[in-house]
Scaffold this motif. Structure first.
Motif, short mmCIF file in Angstrom:
data_model
loop_
_atom_site.label_atom_id
_atom_site.label_comp_id
_atom_site.label_asym_id
_atom_site.label_seq_id
_atom_site.Cartn_x
_atom_site.Cartn_y
_atom_site.Cartn_z
N ARG A 177 53.61 41.76 31.76
CA ARG A 177 52.73 41.25 30.57
C ARG A 177 51.89 40.02 31.25
NH1 ARG A 177 52.55 43.77 26.26
NH2 ARG A 177 54.46 44.54 25.61
N PRO A 178 50.73 39.54 30.60
CA PRO A 178 49.81 38.53 31.09
C PRO A 178 50.18 37.30 31.41
CG PRO A 178 48.99 39.87 29.08
CD PRO A 178 50.40 40.29 29.23
N LYS A 186 46.25 46.68 22.92
CA LYS A 186 45.89 47.91 23.01
C LYS A 186 44.40 47.97 22.44
CE LYS A 186 50.35 50.18 22.11
NZ LYS A 186 51.08 51.30 21.18
N CYS A 198 51.88 40.21 23.14
CA CYS A 198 50.98 40.64 24.02
C CYS A 198 51.28 39.67 25.16
CB CYS A 198 49.30 40.21 23.58
SG CYS A 198 48.88 41.23 22.11
N ASP A 215 43.66 42.58 33.12
CA ASP A 215 44.76 42.94 32.73
C ASP A 215 45.92 42.08 32.53
OD1 ASP A 215 43.82 45.59 32.27
OD2 ASP A 215 44.65 46.29 34.60
N SER A 216 45.83 41.01 33.27
CA SER A 216 46.70 39.89 33.22
C SER A 216 46.43 38.58 32.25
CB SER A 216 47.12 39.41 34.60
OG SER A 216 46.03 38.81 35.25
N THR A 275 45.11 37.61 28.36
CA THR A 275 45.03 37.74 27.10
C THR A 275 43.80 36.91 26.20
OG1 THR A 275 47.27 38.55 26.56
CG2 THR A 275 45.86 37.98 24.85
N ASP A 326 37.51 41.36 34.63
CA ASP A 326 37.97 42.82 35.28
C ASP A 326 37.67 42.91 36.61
OD1 ASP A 326 38.73 45.23 34.39
OD2 ASP A 326 36.71 45.95 34.38
N ARG A 347 38.57 47.40 25.03
CA ARG A 347 39.46 46.50 25.50
C ARG A 347 39.63 45.46 24.69
NH1 ARG A 347 40.85 46.17 30.96
NH2 ARG A 347 42.85 45.21 29.89
N GLY A 404 41.79 42.15 26.34
CA GLY A 404 42.20 41.99 27.51
C GLY A 404 43.74 42.66 27.63
N GLY A 405 44.57 41.70 28.37
CA GLY A 405 45.73 42.06 28.84
C GLY A 405 46.62 42.01 27.77
N PRO A 447 54.76 47.65 30.60
CA PRO A 447 53.84 46.80 31.61
C PRO A 447 54.16 45.49 31.82
CG PRO A 447 52.78 47.24 29.70
CD PRO A 447 54.16 48.17 29.40
#
Length: 457
Positions: A52-53, A393, A425, A354-355, A357, A348, A108, A389-390, A50
Protein backbone atom coordinates in the motif's frame (compact mmCIF):
# COMPACT_ATOMS: atom_id res chain seq x y z
CA UNK A 1 33.53 -41.57 36.27
CA UNK A 2 29.98 -41.62 37.56
CA UNK A 3 27.04 -43.35 35.92
CA UNK A 4 25.53 -39.95 35.05
CA UNK A 5 28.73 -38.84 33.32
CA UNK A 6 28.90 -42.04 31.27
CA UNK A 7 25.37 -41.63 29.98
CA UNK A 8 26.00 -38.12 28.52
CA UNK A 9 27.47 -37.78 25.00
CA UNK A 10 30.26 -35.28 24.42
CA UNK A 11 28.98 -31.69 24.07
CA UNK A 12 30.24 -31.33 20.51
CA UNK A 13 28.34 -34.43 19.42
CA UNK A 14 25.16 -33.10 21.02
CA UNK A 15 25.47 -29.88 19.01
CA UNK A 16 26.12 -31.83 15.83
CA UNK A 17 23.02 -33.96 16.25
CA UNK A 18 20.90 -30.92 17.13
CA UNK A 19 21.88 -29.03 13.96
CA UNK A 20 21.40 -32.08 11.75
CA UNK A 21 18.01 -32.80 13.27
CA UNK A 22 16.94 -29.18 12.90
CA UNK A 23 18.05 -29.05 9.26
CA UNK A 24 16.24 -32.28 8.41
CA UNK A 25 13.08 -31.08 10.11
CA UNK A 26 13.20 -27.73 8.33
CA UNK A 27 13.71 -29.27 4.90
CA UNK A 28 10.99 -31.77 5.58
CA UNK A 29 8.51 -29.04 6.52
CA UNK A 30 9.42 -26.98 3.46
CA UNK A 31 9.01 -29.95 1.13
CA UNK A 32 5.68 -30.79 2.71
CA UNK A 33 4.47 -27.19 2.34
CA UNK A 34 5.51 -26.94 -1.32
CA UNK A 35 3.92 -30.27 -2.20
CA UNK A 36 0.68 -29.30 -0.48
CA UNK A 37 -1.87 -26.71 -1.58
CA UNK A 38 -0.89 -24.30 1.17
CA UNK A 39 2.27 -22.82 -0.35
CA UNK A 40 0.81 -21.97 -3.82
CA UNK A 41 -2.26 -20.49 -2.15
CA UNK A 42 -0.10 -18.36 0.15
CA UNK A 43 2.04 -17.17 -2.76
CA UNK A 44 -1.02 -16.27 -4.83
CA UNK A 45 -2.60 -14.37 -1.95
CA UNK A 46 0.59 -12.42 -1.35
CA UNK A 47 0.86 -11.53 -5.04
CA UNK A 48 -2.71 -10.25 -5.01
CA UNK A 49 -2.00 -7.85 -2.13
CA UNK A 50 0.27 -5.07 -3.41
CA UNK A 51 2.20 -2.92 -0.99
CA UNK A 52 0.00 0.00 0.00
CA UNK A 53 1.08 3.60 -0.58
CA UNK A 54 2.94 5.34 2.19
CA UNK A 55 2.10 8.90 1.15
CA UNK A 56 -0.92 10.95 0.15
CA UNK A 57 -1.10 14.29 -1.67
CA UNK A 58 -4.34 16.27 -1.54
CA UNK A 59 -4.80 18.86 -4.28
CA UNK A 60 -7.41 21.05 -2.63
CA UNK A 61 -9.49 23.33 -4.88
CA UNK A 62 -10.70 26.15 -2.66
CA UNK A 63 -14.15 27.46 -3.56
CA UNK A 64 -15.62 24.42 -5.31
CA UNK A 65 -14.55 23.59 -8.89
CA UNK A 66 -17.02 23.22 -11.75
CA UNK A 67 -17.31 19.55 -12.66
CA UNK A 68 -18.73 20.34 -16.09
CA UNK A 69 -15.65 22.39 -16.97
CA UNK A 70 -13.21 19.78 -15.66
CA UNK A 71 -14.09 16.07 -15.33
CA UNK A 72 -17.75 15.72 -16.35
CA UNK A 73 -18.14 17.76 -19.53
CA UNK A 74 -21.53 18.09 -21.26
CA UNK A 75 -20.60 19.37 -24.74
CA UNK A 76 -23.88 18.20 -26.29
CA UNK A 77 -26.02 20.12 -23.82
CA UNK A 78 -26.49 23.87 -23.40
CA UNK A 79 -25.29 23.50 -19.78
CA UNK A 80 -21.90 22.62 -21.20
CA UNK A 81 -21.32 26.28 -21.98
CA UNK A 82 -19.82 25.59 -25.39
CA UNK A 83 -16.66 23.97 -24.04
CA UNK A 84 -15.41 20.88 -25.84
CA UNK A 85 -14.38 17.54 -24.39
CA UNK A 86 -11.14 15.78 -25.35
CA UNK A 87 -9.92 12.20 -25.50
CA UNK A 88 -7.74 10.90 -22.71
CA UNK A 89 -5.18 8.10 -22.61
CA UNK A 90 -8.09 5.72 -21.98
CA UNK A 91 -10.34 5.23 -25.01
CA UNK A 92 -13.91 6.27 -24.31
CA UNK A 93 -13.10 8.50 -21.33
CA UNK A 94 -13.28 12.19 -22.16
CA UNK A 95 -12.66 15.21 -19.97
CA UNK A 96 -12.74 18.97 -20.50
CA UNK A 97 -10.48 20.60 -23.04
CA UNK A 98 -9.18 22.70 -20.13
CA UNK A 99 -7.00 19.79 -18.95
CA UNK A 100 -5.00 18.46 -21.93
CA UNK A 101 -1.91 17.43 -19.96
CA UNK A 102 -3.85 15.75 -17.16
CA UNK A 103 -5.79 13.81 -19.83
CA UNK A 104 -2.58 11.97 -20.73
CA UNK A 105 -2.50 10.42 -17.22
CA UNK A 106 -6.02 9.00 -17.26
CA UNK A 107 -4.63 5.45 -17.09
CA UNK A 108 -3.53 6.22 -13.55
CA UNK A 109 -6.69 8.07 -12.51
CA UNK A 110 -10.22 7.23 -11.33
CA UNK A 111 -12.91 9.89 -11.75
CA UNK A 112 -15.86 9.86 -9.37
CA UNK A 113 -18.60 11.71 -11.27
CA UNK A 114 -21.37 10.98 -8.81
CA UNK A 115 -20.35 12.89 -5.69
CA UNK A 116 -23.49 13.97 -3.88
CA UNK A 117 -23.51 15.81 -0.57
CA UNK A 118 -25.93 18.09 1.25
CA UNK A 119 -23.71 21.03 2.18
CA UNK A 120 -23.77 23.92 -0.29
CA UNK A 121 -22.23 26.42 2.13
CA UNK A 122 -18.47 26.99 1.87
CA UNK A 123 -17.86 26.63 5.59
CA UNK A 124 -19.92 23.49 6.12
CA UNK A 125 -18.95 21.93 2.79
CA UNK A 126 -15.25 22.46 3.52
CA UNK A 127 -15.66 20.91 6.95
CA UNK A 128 -17.53 17.84 5.69
CA UNK A 129 -15.13 17.04 2.86
CA UNK A 130 -12.02 17.64 4.96
CA UNK A 131 -13.12 15.77 8.11
CA UNK A 132 -15.81 13.35 6.94
CA UNK A 133 -18.26 14.66 9.52
CA UNK A 134 -20.71 17.53 9.79
CA UNK A 135 -19.86 20.14 12.39
CA UNK A 136 -21.87 19.25 15.46
CA UNK A 137 -21.84 20.21 19.10
CA UNK A 138 -18.62 20.22 21.07
CA UNK A 139 -16.78 17.48 19.12
CA UNK A 140 -13.66 18.82 17.41
CA UNK A 141 -13.21 16.54 14.39
CA UNK A 142 -9.69 16.32 12.91
CA UNK A 143 -8.86 17.08 9.30
CA UNK A 144 -8.13 14.02 7.18
CA UNK A 145 -4.50 15.18 6.96
CA UNK A 146 -4.18 14.73 10.72
CA UNK A 147 -6.09 11.44 10.71
CA UNK A 148 -4.27 9.82 7.80
CA UNK A 149 -0.82 11.03 8.83
CA UNK A 150 -1.38 9.64 12.33
CA UNK A 151 -1.89 6.21 10.78
CA UNK A 152 0.98 6.47 8.29
CA UNK A 153 3.66 8.59 9.97
CA UNK A 154 6.93 7.48 11.49
CA UNK A 155 6.89 9.02 14.96
CA UNK A 156 10.69 9.31 14.93
CA UNK A 157 10.83 11.27 11.65
CA UNK A 158 12.43 14.71 11.64
CA UNK A 159 9.68 16.25 9.50
CA UNK A 160 6.02 16.45 10.56
CA UNK A 161 3.52 13.98 9.18
CA UNK A 162 1.09 16.61 7.88
CA UNK A 163 2.19 19.59 5.77
CA UNK A 164 -0.29 22.13 4.41
CA UNK A 165 0.97 24.27 1.53
CA UNK A 166 -0.70 27.62 0.82
CA UNK A 167 -3.94 26.86 2.67
CA UNK A 168 -6.81 29.33 2.57
CA UNK A 169 -8.51 28.78 5.91
CA UNK A 170 -10.99 31.62 5.68
CA UNK A 171 -13.97 29.38 4.95
CA UNK A 172 -13.41 27.14 7.98
CA UNK A 173 -10.12 27.16 9.88
CA UNK A 174 -11.05 24.17 12.03
CA UNK A 175 -11.33 22.00 8.90
CA UNK A 176 -7.54 22.23 8.60
CA UNK A 177 -6.63 21.44 12.19
CA UNK A 178 -5.90 18.34 14.26
CA UNK A 179 -9.17 18.55 16.23
CA UNK A 180 -9.33 16.17 19.16
CA UNK A 181 -6.06 14.49 18.12
CA UNK A 182 -4.25 17.46 19.62
CA UNK A 183 -1.35 19.73 18.58
CA UNK A 184 0.98 16.80 17.99
CA UNK A 185 -0.90 16.17 14.72
CA UNK A 186 -1.37 19.77 13.65
CA UNK A 187 -0.17 20.67 10.14
CA UNK A 188 3.05 22.45 9.41
CA UNK A 189 1.78 25.40 7.34
CA UNK A 190 3.91 26.58 4.43
CA UNK A 191 3.02 29.68 2.43
CA UNK A 192 0.22 32.21 2.54
CA UNK A 193 -3.00 30.94 0.96
CA UNK A 194 -4.73 33.31 -1.43
CA UNK A 195 -1.57 34.97 -2.68
CA UNK A 196 -1.16 35.13 -6.45
CA UNK A 197 2.36 35.08 -7.84
CA UNK A 198 2.91 34.57 -11.55
CA UNK A 199 6.20 34.88 -13.42
CA UNK A 200 7.89 36.06 -10.24
CA UNK A 201 9.55 34.11 -7.48
CA UNK A 202 6.71 32.01 -5.99
CA UNK A 203 9.18 29.66 -4.32
CA UNK A 204 10.19 32.50 -2.00
CA UNK A 205 6.69 32.48 -0.51
CA UNK A 206 6.87 28.77 0.33
CA UNK A 207 8.95 29.11 3.44
CA UNK A 208 8.52 27.68 6.90
CA UNK A 209 8.63 30.58 9.32
CA UNK A 210 10.73 30.66 12.49
CA UNK A 211 13.01 27.74 11.60
CA UNK A 212 16.15 29.75 12.36
CA UNK A 213 17.25 31.11 15.72
CA UNK A 214 17.25 34.89 16.20
CA UNK A 215 20.59 36.45 15.41
CA UNK A 216 21.29 37.24 19.06
CA UNK A 217 20.62 33.69 20.29
CA UNK A 218 23.16 30.90 19.77
CA UNK A 219 22.51 27.18 20.25
CA UNK A 220 23.86 27.10 23.82
CA UNK A 221 21.64 29.96 24.90
CA UNK A 222 18.69 28.37 23.14
CA UNK A 223 19.33 25.11 25.01
CA UNK A 224 19.30 27.02 28.29
CA UNK A 225 15.93 28.50 27.44
CA UNK A 226 14.57 25.08 26.49
CA UNK A 227 15.76 23.71 29.81
CA UNK A 228 13.87 26.42 31.69
CA UNK A 229 10.77 25.76 29.57
CA UNK A 230 11.02 22.03 30.27
CA UNK A 231 11.12 22.66 34.00
CA UNK A 232 8.04 24.88 33.86
CA UNK A 233 6.22 22.29 31.77
CA UNK A 234 7.14 19.56 34.25
CA UNK A 235 5.52 21.53 37.06
CA UNK A 236 2.44 22.21 34.97
CA UNK A 237 2.01 18.64 33.69
CA UNK A 238 2.45 17.18 37.18
CA UNK A 239 -0.50 19.19 38.44
CA UNK A 240 -2.58 18.96 35.27
CA UNK A 241 -1.81 15.65 33.51
CA UNK A 242 -3.64 14.84 30.29
CA UNK A 243 -3.41 14.25 26.55
CA UNK A 244 -3.58 17.95 25.72
CA UNK A 245 -0.53 18.74 27.83
CA UNK A 246 1.40 15.75 26.49
CA UNK A 247 0.48 16.66 22.92
CA UNK A 248 1.64 20.24 23.39
CA UNK A 249 5.02 19.12 24.75
CA UNK A 250 5.45 16.60 21.95
CA UNK A 251 4.68 19.24 19.34
CA UNK A 252 7.41 21.49 20.77
CA UNK A 253 9.94 18.66 20.87
CA UNK A 254 9.18 17.75 17.27
CA UNK A 255 9.57 21.39 16.21
CA UNK A 256 13.00 21.61 17.85
CA UNK A 257 14.08 18.35 16.25
CA UNK A 258 13.01 19.62 12.83
CA UNK A 259 14.81 22.95 13.31
CA UNK A 260 18.08 21.11 13.93
CA UNK A 261 17.67 18.50 11.23
CA UNK A 262 19.16 18.48 7.76
CA UNK A 263 15.70 17.44 6.54
CA UNK A 264 14.58 21.07 6.46
CA UNK A 265 16.51 21.33 3.19
CA UNK A 266 13.39 19.79 1.65
CA UNK A 267 11.82 23.24 1.71
CA UNK A 268 14.59 24.80 -0.36
CA UNK A 269 13.55 24.75 -4.02
CA UNK A 270 16.46 26.77 -5.36
CA UNK A 271 18.46 23.67 -6.25
CA UNK A 272 15.75 22.26 -8.52
CA UNK A 273 16.41 22.61 -12.28
CA UNK A 274 14.85 25.69 -13.87
CA UNK A 275 13.43 23.54 -16.66
CA UNK A 276 11.55 21.41 -14.13
CA UNK A 277 10.18 24.51 -12.40
CA UNK A 278 8.94 25.78 -15.73
CA UNK A 279 7.11 22.49 -16.33
CA UNK A 280 5.35 22.70 -12.99
CA UNK A 281 4.56 26.36 -13.66
CA UNK A 282 6.01 29.40 -11.91
CA UNK A 283 2.99 29.82 -9.69
CA UNK A 284 2.52 29.25 -6.00
CA UNK A 285 0.49 26.12 -6.77
CA UNK A 286 3.07 24.83 -9.24
CA UNK A 287 5.91 25.31 -6.78
CA UNK A 288 3.71 23.81 -4.06
CA UNK A 289 3.36 20.64 -6.12
CA UNK A 290 7.13 20.53 -6.60
CA UNK A 291 7.58 20.92 -2.85
CA UNK A 292 5.07 18.12 -2.29
CA UNK A 293 7.23 15.78 -4.39
CA UNK A 294 10.31 16.72 -2.34
CA UNK A 295 8.44 16.02 0.90
CA UNK A 296 7.24 12.63 -0.35
CA UNK A 297 10.86 11.76 -1.10
CA UNK A 298 11.70 12.50 2.52
CA UNK A 299 8.96 10.37 3.97
CA UNK A 300 6.23 12.91 4.81
CA UNK A 301 2.98 10.89 4.62
CA UNK A 302 0.40 13.63 3.99
CA UNK A 303 0.84 16.84 2.04
CA UNK A 304 -1.88 19.12 0.76
CA UNK A 305 -1.47 21.85 -1.84
CA UNK A 306 -4.25 24.40 -2.25
CA UNK A 307 -5.09 26.14 -5.53
CA UNK A 308 -6.70 29.32 -4.30
CA UNK A 309 -6.42 31.67 -7.24
CA UNK A 310 -4.88 32.42 -10.61
CA UNK A 311 -3.92 35.44 -12.68
CA UNK A 312 -6.84 36.57 -14.81
CA UNK A 313 -9.39 35.15 -12.37
CA UNK A 314 -10.98 38.56 -11.88
CA UNK A 315 -12.77 39.20 -8.62
CA UNK A 316 -13.55 35.58 -7.88
CA UNK A 317 -11.81 33.73 -5.09
CA UNK A 318 -10.43 30.44 -6.31
CA UNK A 319 -13.05 28.21 -7.87
CA UNK A 320 -16.00 30.19 -6.51
CA UNK A 321 -16.90 31.31 -10.02
CA UNK A 322 -20.27 33.03 -9.67
CA UNK A 323 -19.35 35.32 -12.56
CA UNK A 324 -17.68 34.62 -15.91
CA UNK A 325 -17.19 30.98 -15.01
CA UNK A 326 -15.84 29.77 -18.36
CA UNK A 327 -12.97 32.25 -18.55
CA UNK A 328 -12.09 32.00 -14.88
CA UNK A 329 -12.06 28.21 -14.82
CA UNK A 330 -9.86 28.28 -17.92
CA UNK A 331 -7.39 30.53 -16.04
CA UNK A 332 -7.37 28.23 -13.03
CA UNK A 333 -6.83 25.17 -15.23
CA UNK A 334 -3.84 26.84 -16.84
CA UNK A 335 -2.29 26.66 -13.38
CA UNK A 336 -3.69 23.26 -12.41
CA UNK A 337 -3.02 21.31 -15.61
CA UNK A 338 0.78 21.59 -15.91
CA UNK A 339 1.38 21.36 -12.17
CA UNK A 340 -0.70 18.21 -11.64
CA UNK A 341 0.53 16.45 -14.78
CA UNK A 342 4.16 17.25 -14.00
CA UNK A 343 3.72 16.09 -10.40
CA UNK A 344 2.55 12.68 -11.63
CA UNK A 345 5.33 12.49 -14.20
CA UNK A 346 7.97 13.54 -11.65
CA UNK A 347 6.76 11.00 -9.08
CA UNK A 348 6.61 8.29 -11.74
CA UNK A 349 10.15 8.92 -12.99
CA UNK A 350 11.44 8.68 -9.42
CA UNK A 351 9.57 5.44 -8.70
CA UNK A 352 7.24 7.17 -6.24
CA UNK A 353 3.88 7.23 -8.03
CA UNK A 354 2.99 3.67 -7.01
CA UNK A 355 3.56 4.59 -3.37
CA UNK A 356 1.69 7.92 -3.47
CA UNK A 357 -2.08 8.39 -3.63
CA UNK A 358 -3.23 11.72 -5.10
CA UNK A 359 -6.63 13.27 -4.35
CA UNK A 360 -8.23 16.12 -6.31
CA UNK A 361 -11.31 17.70 -4.76
CA UNK A 362 -13.02 20.80 -3.42
CA UNK A 363 -15.92 21.33 -1.05
CA UNK A 364 -18.65 20.89 -3.72
CA UNK A 365 -19.33 21.46 -7.42
CA UNK A 366 -21.01 24.19 -9.46
CA UNK A 367 -24.48 24.45 -10.95
CA UNK A 368 -24.80 22.97 -14.44
CA UNK A 369 -27.07 25.85 -15.42
CA UNK A 370 -25.19 29.06 -16.13
CA UNK A 371 -26.55 32.06 -14.24
CA UNK A 372 -27.28 35.58 -15.49
CA UNK A 373 -23.70 36.64 -14.74
CA UNK A 374 -22.25 33.89 -16.95
CA UNK A 375 -21.26 32.09 -13.77
CA UNK A 376 -22.04 28.88 -11.93
CA UNK A 377 -23.27 28.78 -8.35
CA UNK A 378 -22.82 26.33 -5.44
CA UNK A 379 -24.01 22.81 -6.26
CA UNK A 380 -23.49 19.86 -3.90
CA UNK A 381 -26.07 17.55 -5.52
CA UNK A 382 -23.93 16.09 -8.36
CA UNK A 383 -20.24 16.78 -8.84
CA UNK A 384 -16.80 15.20 -9.35
CA UNK A 385 -13.66 14.26 -7.45
CA UNK A 386 -10.60 12.32 -8.61
CA UNK A 387 -8.19 9.72 -7.21
CA UNK A 388 -4.86 8.92 -8.85
CA UNK A 389 -1.56 7.12 -8.37
CA UNK A 390 -0.81 4.38 -5.87
CA UNK A 391 -3.57 2.16 -4.55
CA UNK A 392 -5.94 3.31 -7.30
CA UNK A 393 -7.28 1.29 -10.22
CA UNK A 394 -6.70 3.80 -12.97
CA UNK A 395 -8.59 4.30 -16.19
CA UNK A 396 -11.96 4.11 -14.49
CA UNK A 397 -15.14 6.13 -14.07
CA UNK A 398 -17.45 5.80 -11.08
CA UNK A 399 -21.03 6.95 -11.35
CA UNK A 400 -22.89 9.04 -13.88
CA UNK A 401 -24.89 12.24 -13.98
CA UNK A 402 -27.90 13.02 -16.15
CA UNK A 403 -27.36 14.54 -19.63
CA UNK A 404 -28.01 18.00 -18.19
CA UNK A 405 -25.76 17.32 -15.18
CA UNK A 406 -28.47 18.17 -12.67
CA UNK A 407 -28.61 14.87 -10.81
CA UNK A 408 -26.77 11.63 -10.15
CA UNK A 409 -28.31 8.74 -12.07
CA UNK A 410 -25.85 5.99 -11.11
CA UNK A 411 -23.81 5.14 -7.99
CA UNK A 412 -24.15 8.19 -5.70
CA UNK A 413 -21.08 8.74 -3.51
CA UNK A 414 -21.14 10.89 -0.36
CA UNK A 415 -18.24 12.41 1.55
CA UNK A 416 -17.90 9.43 3.90
CA UNK A 417 -17.88 6.96 1.00
CA UNK A 418 -15.16 8.94 -0.74
CA UNK A 419 -12.95 9.33 2.32
CA UNK A 420 -13.43 5.65 3.13
CA UNK A 421 -12.25 4.86 -0.38
CA UNK A 422 -9.08 6.87 0.22
CA UNK A 423 -8.48 4.81 3.36
CA UNK A 424 -8.75 1.67 1.23
CA UNK A 425 -6.25 3.00 -1.30
CA UNK A 426 -3.81 3.84 1.50
CA UNK A 427 -4.38 0.61 3.43
CA UNK A 428 -5.72 2.48 6.47
CA UNK A 429 -8.36 0.89 8.69
CA UNK A 430 -11.26 3.30 8.22
CA UNK A 431 -12.85 2.02 11.42
CA UNK A 432 -9.83 2.60 13.64
CA UNK A 433 -11.00 4.65 16.60
CA UNK A 434 -9.61 7.69 18.38
CA UNK A 435 -10.94 9.10 21.63
CA UNK A 436 -12.54 12.50 21.06
CA UNK A 437 -12.33 15.57 23.25
CA UNK A 438 -15.64 14.55 24.87
CA UNK A 439 -14.40 11.04 25.67
CA UNK A 440 -16.32 9.36 22.88
CA UNK A 441 -14.58 6.95 20.47
CA UNK A 442 -14.77 8.23 16.88
CA UNK A 443 -13.76 6.14 13.87
CA UNK A 444 -11.58 7.57 11.10
CA UNK A 445 -14.59 7.36 8.76
CA UNK A 446 -18.25 7.02 9.63
CA UNK A 447 -19.15 3.30 10.06
CA UNK A 448 -21.99 3.70 7.55
CA UNK A 449 -19.58 4.68 4.76
CA UNK A 450 -19.54 2.50 1.64
CA UNK A 451 -16.06 2.70 0.09
CA UNK A 452 -15.84 2.42 -3.69
CA UNK A 453 -14.23 -1.00 -3.82
CA UNK A 454 -13.95 -1.06 -7.62
CA UNK A 455 -11.30 1.70 -7.64
CA UNK A 456 -9.17 0.32 -4.80
CA UNK A 457 -6.18 -1.54 -6.25
Amino acid sequence: MTRRQKSQPPQSAARHVSRRTLLQATLGCAASAISSNWFPAFAAETADKPRRPGACILLWMSGGPSQIDTFDPKPEHKNGGGRLSIETSVPGIRISENLPQVAKWMKRMAIVRSMSTKEGDHSRGTYVMRTGYRPQGPIQYPAIGALYSKELANEHADLPGYVSISPFRGFNASAYGPGFLGPRYAPLVVGNGGTVRVNGQPSSSLKVENLSLPGTVDVARHDDRLSILSGLEDDFSNSRPGNAVDGHRTAYKNAIRMMRSESIAAFELDGEPDALKQKYGLTEFGMGCLLARRLVERGVPFIEVSLNNAAGNGGSFGWDTHQENLDRVASLCQVLDPAWATLMEDLDERGLLDSTTIIWMGEFGRTPRINSNAGRDHFPAAWSSVLAGGGVKGGSIVGQTSPDGMKVVDRPVNAQDFLGTICGCLGIDSQAENISNVGRPISVVDPEAKPIQEVIA
